[in-house]
Design an enzyme around this catalytic site. Structure first.
Site, PDB file in Angstrom:
ATOM      1  N   GLU A   1      -5.377 -12.272  -5.063  1.00  0.00           N
ATOM      2  CA  GLU A   1      -5.701 -11.077  -4.276  1.00  0.00           C
ATOM      3  C   GLU A   1      -6.617 -10.120  -5.027  1.00  0.00           C
ATOM      4  O   GLU A   1      -6.979  -9.069  -4.520  1.00  0.00           O
ATOM      5  CB  GLU A   1      -4.422 -10.379  -3.808  1.00  0.00           C
ATOM      6  CG  GLU A   1      -3.388 -10.130  -4.876  1.00  0.00           C
ATOM      7  CD  GLU A   1      -2.086  -9.565  -4.311  1.00  0.00           C
ATOM      8  OE1 GLU A   1      -2.051  -9.144  -3.151  1.00  0.00           O
ATOM      9  OE2 GLU A   1      -1.104  -9.539  -5.064  1.00  0.00           O
TER      10      GLU A   1
ATOM     11  N   ARG B 197       8.484  -9.994   0.493  1.00  0.00           N
ATOM     12  CA  ARG B 197       8.030  -8.831  -0.285  1.00  0.00           C
ATOM     13  C   ARG B 197       9.258  -8.108  -0.848  1.00  0.00           C
ATOM     14  O   ARG B 197       9.861  -7.284  -0.164  1.00  0.00           O
ATOM     15  CB  ARG B 197       7.263  -7.854   0.607  1.00  0.00           C
ATOM     16  CG  ARG B 197       5.917  -8.351   1.111  1.00  0.00           C
ATOM     17  CD  ARG B 197       5.270  -7.283   1.971  1.00  0.00           C
ATOM     18  NE  ARG B 197       3.869  -7.473   2.165  1.00  0.00           N
ATOM     19  CZ  ARG B 197       3.316  -7.981   3.273  1.00  0.00           C
ATOM     20  NH1 ARG B 197       4.078  -8.341   4.280  1.00  0.00           N
ATOM     21  NH2 ARG B 197       2.013  -8.117   3.362  1.00  0.00           N
TER      22      ARG B 197
ATOM     23  N   HIS C  66      11.545   3.985  15.028  1.00  0.00           N
ATOM     24  CA  HIS C  66      12.501   2.944  15.397  1.00  0.00           C
ATOM     25  C   HIS C  66      12.307   2.481  16.837  1.00  0.00           C
ATOM     26  O   HIS C  66      12.469   1.307  17.142  1.00  0.00           O
ATOM     27  CB  HIS C  66      13.937   3.463  15.212  1.00  0.00           C
ATOM     28  CG  HIS C  66      14.505   3.057  13.888  1.00  0.00           C
ATOM     29  ND1 HIS C  66      15.581   3.675  13.329  1.00  0.00           N
ATOM     30  CD2 HIS C  66      14.129   2.109  13.025  1.00  0.00           C
ATOM     31  CE1 HIS C  66      15.851   3.108  12.173  1.00  0.00           C
ATOM     32  NE2 HIS C  66      14.978   2.159  11.965  1.00  0.00           N
TER      33      HIS C  66
ATOM     34  N   CYS D 211      -1.183 -15.562   2.924  1.00  0.00           N
ATOM     35  CA  CYS D 211      -0.072 -14.759   3.451  1.00  0.00           C
ATOM     36  C   CYS D 211      -0.512 -13.351   3.829  1.00  0.00           C
ATOM     37  O   CYS D 211       0.287 -12.547   4.276  1.00  0.00           O
ATOM     38  CB  CYS D 211       1.084 -14.716   2.457  1.00  0.00           C
ATOM     39  SG  CYS D 211       0.637 -14.014   0.869  1.00  0.00           S
TER      40      CYS D 211
ATOM     41  N   ASN E 215      -5.102  -8.958   2.278  1.00  0.00           N
ATOM     42  CA  ASN E 215      -5.082  -7.490   2.433  1.00  0.00           C
ATOM     43  C   ASN E 215      -5.676  -6.843   1.192  1.00  0.00           C
ATOM     44  O   ASN E 215      -6.508  -5.934   1.273  1.00  0.00           O
ATOM     45  CB  ASN E 215      -3.640  -6.985   2.627  1.00  0.00           C
ATOM     46  CG  ASN E 215      -2.929  -7.721   3.742  1.00  0.00           C
ATOM     47  OD1 ASN E 215      -3.572  -8.333   4.584  1.00  0.00           O
ATOM     48  ND2 ASN E 215      -1.609  -7.689   3.741  1.00  0.00           N
ATOM     49  N   ASP E 216      -5.244  -7.313   0.031  1.00  0.00           N
ATOM     50  CA  ASP E 216      -5.781  -6.755  -1.212  1.00  0.00           C
ATOM     51  C   ASP E 216      -7.115  -7.373  -1.588  1.00  0.00           C
ATOM     52  O   ASP E 216      -7.999  -6.678  -2.074  1.00  0.00           O
ATOM     53  CB  ASP E 216      -4.767  -6.933  -2.352  1.00  0.00           C
ATOM     54  CG  ASP E 216      -3.694  -5.877  -2.270  1.00  0.00           C
ATOM     55  OD1 ASP E 216      -4.043  -4.697  -2.080  1.00  0.00           O
ATOM     56  OD2 ASP E 216      -2.510  -6.228  -2.342  1.00  0.00           O
TER      57      ASP E 216
END
Ligand code: PEP
Ligand code: MG
Length: 577
Positions: free
Chosen positions: A436, A299, A192, A507, A459-460
Site C-alpha cells: 500500500e 482490521r 446507527h 483488499c 485505499n492507501d
C-alpha cells in the site's frame, strides 16, 4: 405538483409508498427546584422510569427476537447496556441531590456530560455513538412522563417514515412491520440508523433538514436511497418509471441471491478467491448473510480503538478465537494493528514532536516496530488462534524489506516462546504483506521472495501515489484508481506474485467496486477481498467474465496515458461478453 428534494442517501434501493410523519411528543426538560423533602421521592421516580425504559427495550427485543439476526439485536443491547451503566443512574442521582433539581433536568445534565466525552473522540464511528446516549436519555425522559412506547398500536406496513431522528429500536421495530423506507432530518452515513438500514436492506435517506415540514402524512413518495433524492407526489410518468426500476432491482437481487454459496469461477473456468473484509468478529455474520466465505482482511485496530488502549494477549486471543470459530474452517487473514493517521487512540507512547502529516508518520507496522514489547502480545495471540483454524498474518504499511526482516524475526521469537511453553500453533502459518506504499509496490519482487502472499491496499496505495490525503474532501477530486501510475503499481504487484508463485489479493475499496472487477481480472488478479455487501455483485461479474477475452483488452488499456480514455475503455469492459 411533484416536488424534488434531496438528502444523503445512506442505504440504496428505491422505495415507493405513503408518507408517515412521526410526530414525537417533546419532553419537558425545564429545571424545577425541589424542596429537601422532595429529593427522595424524585430519586424513586427516576429509578421507576429507568425500570420502565429497560422493560420497553426488553419487550421490543422479545417481540422481534424470533426473526431478527443477532447482529441486529446487538443495537438494542447497546442501549440496554447503557441503561445499566452506572454513568447514567449514579450520575443522574448525584445531580438530583447536588442541584436539588427534577430528574429530567438532572438526566439532561448527565447526558450532556456523556455526549461531550464522545464528541471529543477522534474516531468518527465512535463520535457518532453519542447518538446512542441521546436516544437513551430521551427514552428515560419519555418514561419519566409515564408514557408508553411511541410505537404502540401503530402500523407502519408499506409506509415511508419521516422522522427527526430514529433510534435503533425504532428502526428495528419498523422493519419488523415491513416499513418501505426511512427519511430522517438528522444523522449521517455512520449513524446507527444508516448502518442498520443498510444491514436490513431498507432504502434510507438521512440529513434531509425540515423533512417533517416539507412532507405531509399520506403524500405519495418515491425515495432513492442511493442518490438521496425524494420525489413528493410524483406524476404518473415518474411513478411508472420508478416502479419499473424497483422491479428490475428486485429481479437483480434475486439473481444475486442465487449466487450465494456458489463458486466464483469465470466462464473459461478460472477459480477466483472471493473473501470479505471485517472490522470485528461480529461482522462475520454479515458476510455469511451474503455468502459463506472467508475473510481476506480483518482490521484489528478497531479492537484497540474500542478499548482505547493496546489490548493484552488474552483479549487479542479471545477476540480472534471468536472470529476463527465463527468462520467454521474458512480462512481468516488477520492484519496486525494499523493505528495512526485517521485511526487513533490516546495511548501512552511518546510520538515525539507533533506530526504534521500523520498519514506519513508513525503508523501501523512502524509503530509496532518502535514498541515491539507492545506488538508481541498481538503476534502471540494470532499464532495461538492458528491452532483452531486456518489463519494468516498480514502486515500493513511496509516500506522496505528491512522492516519486513524485523517483523519476521519477531514472529520467529513468538513461535519459539510458544514452542518452549508447549502451546499449539500452526508452524506453517502464512505471513503476507499489504502492498500500500508505492515503494513496496515498486519493490514487490523483493517482498514476494520473503513472503507467502501479498495483498494490495488500494485505499492507501492511491493516496500515497497521488499525494492526496484520503480523508481530505478538498482533494478528493484527485482520487482516481484508474490513474495510469496506480494501475502500473497494481500490475507490478500482481506480476511479482506470479513470478514468485504466491497469491496476490486486493483488499482495498477498489476490489469492492464492480466497475473495476473486469479490469482487475484482465490484469491477472485472482483473489478479491471485498465489503460484505459487494460479495455477490462482484461474484456476478466474475461468473459472467471470460479471462481470455479480457486480457488483450486490458493489456491495451495499460498503454493508455489519458485518464479519461482509460475510464471510458474500462467502462466498455462492462459490456464485453
Ligand atoms: C487499504 O489501504 O486499501 C486498506 C485496505 O487498508 P485501510 O483502508 O484499513 O488503510
Ligand atoms: Mg491501508
Amino acid at each position: 405538483m411533484s416536488i424534488y428534494i434531496s438528502g444523503i442517501g445512506v442505504s440504496k434501493g428505491i422505495a415507493i409508498g405513503e408518507a408517515f410523519v412521526l410526530a414525537r411528543e417533546q419532553v419537558d426538560i425545564t429545571q424545577r427546584t425541589l424542596a429537601a423533602s422532595e429529593i427522595k421521592s424524585e430519586i424513586k421516580r427516576f429509578k421507576k422510569a429507568m425500570k420502565l425504559a429497560n422493560k420497553q427495550l426488553h419487550d421490543i427485543k422479545k417481540k422481534i427476537a424470533k426473526n431478527t439476526a443477532d447482529d441486529i439485536l446487538v443495537f438494542i443491547d447497546t442501549h440496554l447496556l447503557m441503561l445499566e451503566d452506572p454513568a447514567f443512574d449514579e450520575g443522574t442521582i448525584a445531580n438530583i441531590r447536588e442541584f436539588s433539581c427534577n430528574a429530567e433536568w438532572a438526566l439532561q445534565m448527565q447526558g450532556e456530560r456523556l455526549v461531550q466525552v464522545f464528541d471529543e473522540m477522534e474516531d468518527p464511528y465512535l463520535r457518532t455513538r453519542k447518538d446512542d446516549v441521546l436516544h437513551v436519555v430521551k427514552r428515560i425522559q419519555t418514561a419519566l412522563l409515564g408514557k408508553e412506547d411511541v410505537h404502540d398500536g401503530i402500523s407502519y406496513k408499506g409506509k415511508i417514515i419521516i422522522a427527526d431522528d430514529l433510534t435503533p429500536a425504532d428502526t428495528i421495530m419498523m422493519q419488523h412491520q415491513k416499513v418501505a423506507g426511512f427519511i430522517t432530518e438528522y444523522g449521517g452515513p455512520l449513524s446507527h440508523t444508516a448502518i442498520l438500514a443498510r444491514n436490513l436492506g431498507i432504502p434510507a435517506i438521512v440529513g434531509l433538514h425540515h423533512a417533517r415540514h416539507l412532507i405531509h402524512r399520506d403524500e405519495t413518495l418515491v425515495i432513492d436511497g442511493l442518490t438521496g433524492v425524494v420525489i413528493n407526489e410524483p406524476d404518473k410518468k415518474s411513478l411508472k418509471y420508478y416502479r419499473a426500476v424497483k422491479r428490475n432491482e428486485t429481479a437483480k437481487r434475486n439473481l444475486l441471491n442465487d449466487l450465494s454459496g456458489k463458486p466464483a469461477v469465470t466462464l473459461d473456468n478460472k477459480q477466483i478467491t472471493l473473501h470479505g473484509n471485517i472490522d470485528r468478529p461480529a461482522d462475520i455474520r454479515t458476510i455469511k448473510k451474503y455468502d459463506n466465505t472467508g475473510v481476506g482482511l480483518y482490521r484489528t485496530e478497531m479492537l484497540f480503538i474500542e478499548l482505547n488502549q493496546w489490548p493484552d494477549q488474552q483479549t487479542h486471543f479471545k477476540t480472534y478465537k471468536r472470529a476463527v470459530k465463527a468462520l467454521e474452517g474458512k480462512p481468516l487473514t488477520i492484519r496486525t494493528m494499523d493505528l495512526g493517521a485517521d485511526k487513533e487512540i490516546q495511548d501512552t507512547i511518546d510520538h515525539g514532536p507533533m506530526a504534521h502529516n500523520p498519514a506519513m508518520g508513525l503508523r501501523a507496522i512502524r509503530r509496532c516496530l518502535k514498541e515491539p514489547q507492545d506488538f508481541m502480545p498481538q503476534l502471540l495471540a494470532i499464532l495461538r488462534v492458528s491452532a483452531f483454524g486456518p489463519v494468516r498474518i498480514m502486515i500493513p504499511m511496509l516500506t522496505n524489506t528491512g522492516e519486513l526482516d524485523q517483523v519476521l524475526a519477531l514472529i520467529e521469537d513468538a513461535k519459539q516462546l510458544l514452542t518452549k511453553k508447549n502451546i499449539a500453533y500452526d508452524k506453517k502459518i502464512p505471513v503476507g504483506a499489504m502492498i500500500e506504499v508505492p515503494a513496496a509496490a515498486l519493490a514487490a519482487d523483493a517482498f514476494a521472495s520473503k513472503l507467502d502472499f501479498l495483498s494490495i491496499g488500494t485505499n492507501d496505495l492511491i493516496q500515497y501515489t497521488l499525494a492526496i490525503d484520503r480523508i481530505d474532501d478538498e482533494v478528493n477530486y484527485l482520487f482516481n484508481p484508474l490513474h495510469p501510475a496506480v494501475l502500473k503499481l497494481i500490475q507490478m504487484t500482481i506480476d511479482a506474485g506470479k513470478k514468485a508463485n504466491i497469491p496476490v489479493s486486493m483488499c482495498g475499496e477498489m476490489a469492492s467496486d464492480t466497475l473495476y472487477t473486469r479490469l482487475l481480472l484482465g490484469m491477472g488478479l485472482e483473489y478479491f477481498s471485498v465489503q460484505a455487501n459487494s460479495l455477490l455483485e462482484v461474484k456476478h461479474i466474475i461468473v459472467h467474465s471470460t479471462l481470455t477475452t479480457l486480457q488483450p483488452e486490458v493489456e491495451a488499456i495499460m498503454h493508455i496515458h489519458d485518464e479519461e480514455e482509460v475510464k471510458s475503455r474500462v467502462q466498455q469492459l462492462v459490456n464485453l461478453l
